[in-house]
Design a protein around this motif. Structure first.
Motif: not given
Ligand SMILES: CC(C)(COP(=O)(O)O)[C@@H](O)C(=O)NCCC(=O)O
Ligand SMILES: Nc1ncnc2c1ncn2[C@@H]1O[C@H](COP(=O)(O)OP(=O)(O)O)[C@@H](O)[C@H]1O
Length: 313
Positions: A95-96, A99, A125, A143, A172, A174, A177, A196, A198, A256, A278-279
């Protein structure tokens, strides 16, 4: 060019060595193309596009062309019609790490080549379970972990696209969420599909519920992993969160939205906590261990500058 290092699986190029390959790219960027790239991400440097991504698009173009030729020969030998399935490129990483920016730059650059003008981009996603399902399963703190994806649906999607059938990917947001209800991206026989997410290098053992099924990477022709040190990844995550706080989180529809009221330092602390809980753990447990499965590893340093390129073979 100075000597290219190699370990047992990869040839390793420094930034300068890779940038020298730019000279061999026959298609320079035109002004409208530069504009389009600026539109993808205003903080990306065009020097970076020319030094790193342009040679990469040439390499990918050569791979795609070789695959198309090889496919034609086989089909001719077997007396069948050429396959309508696309060349699939995957982009994995934390994440971040960038990608989605990398994937969008590659999409813009690859569609310039006359052999494959239609380049589609899908992000995985959209295949996260919807929010109510994640809540029901107690997965809100997970997540991005393997169990948060509808992997069966992702596999069906990739298999259908690869076999030349049309397929639909969920989308999806963002902002909310969550999966966008009743919205899909339809894919129909592109020349190239960039996938693309994770999870695109994970294997079926990461998905104990689906142990005997083929996996996404079985359908992928060329895989890329975007890598960076953990301290930078956390910083980029927090920075992105802070910029959302000044923008998207102000929207009352944003999941958020309540974070929009936080002070700068409270928001930075919140983002750091989400990262640490999480990440960050997902990166260490499930994402980074897949890095050496990739055909190409792009290693970033400060300001998203790519410092090293490792190419399998
Ligand atoms: C949706 C995701 C799992 C995927 O991330 P991405 O493919 O955008 O890198 C991520 O952005 C996410 O929501 N992670 C959970 C914790 C958070 O960052 O809110
Ligand atoms: N090459 C780049 N140059 C400058 N900034 C970048 C670059 N790639 C990504 N970023 C920034 O880093 C953050 C994460 O990028 P993003 O593509 O959203 O990552 P991911 O899809 O891996 O979560 C964003 O704020 C984005 O603007």
């Amino acid at each position: 060019m100075s000597a290219i290092e190699r370990d047992h699986a990869y040839q390793s190029f420094s930034r300068a060595q890779w940038a020298e390959l730019r000279a061999a790219v026959p298609l320079p960027l035109t002004e409208p193309e530069l504009e389009r790239l600026r539109g993808i991400n205003e903080s990306i440097s065009l020097e970076e596009v020319e030094a790193i991504y342009l040679p990469l698009s040439r390499l990918l173009n050569l791979y795609v062309y070789a695959k198309q030729r090889r496919g034609d020969v086989l089909e001719q030998f077997l007396g069948r019609k050429p396959s309508l399935g696309p060349y699939i490129i995957s982009v994995a990483g934390s994440v971040a790490v960038g990608k989605s920016t990398t994937a969008r730059i590659l999409q813009a650059l690859l569609q310039r080549w006359p052999e494959h003008p239609q380049v589609e981009l899908i992000t995985t996603d959209g295949f996260l379970h919807p929010l109510d399902e994640l809540q029901r399963r107690g997965l809100m703190g997970r997540k991005g972990f393997p169990e948060s994806y509808d992997i069966r649906r992702l596999l069906e999607f990739v298999r259908d696209v690869k076999s030349g059938k049309g397929a639909e990917a969920p989308l999806y947001s963002h902002l909310t969420y969550d999966r966008i209800p009743n919205a899909v991206q339809r894919i129909h026989q592109p020349d190239i599909l960039i996938l693309e997410g994770l999870n695109v290098l994970q294997s079926s053992v990461d998905y104990p519920e689906e142990p005997h099924r083929p996996f996404v990477s079985d359908f992928v022709d060329f895989s890329i992993y975007v890598d960076a040190p953990h301290t930078l990844l956390k910083q980029w995550y927090v920075d992105r969160f802070l910029s959302f706080r000044d923008g998207a989180f102000k929207d009352p529809n944003s999941y958020f939205h309540h974070y929009a009221k936080l002070t700068h330092s409270e928001a930075a602390k919140t983002a750091a906590k989400i990262w640490d809980e999480i990440n960050g753990p997902n990166l260490m447990q499930n994402v980074e261990p897949t890095r050496e499965r990739a055909d190409l590893i792009l290693s970033k340093a400060e300001q998203h500058q790519i410092e090293q390129i490792r190419l399998r073979g």
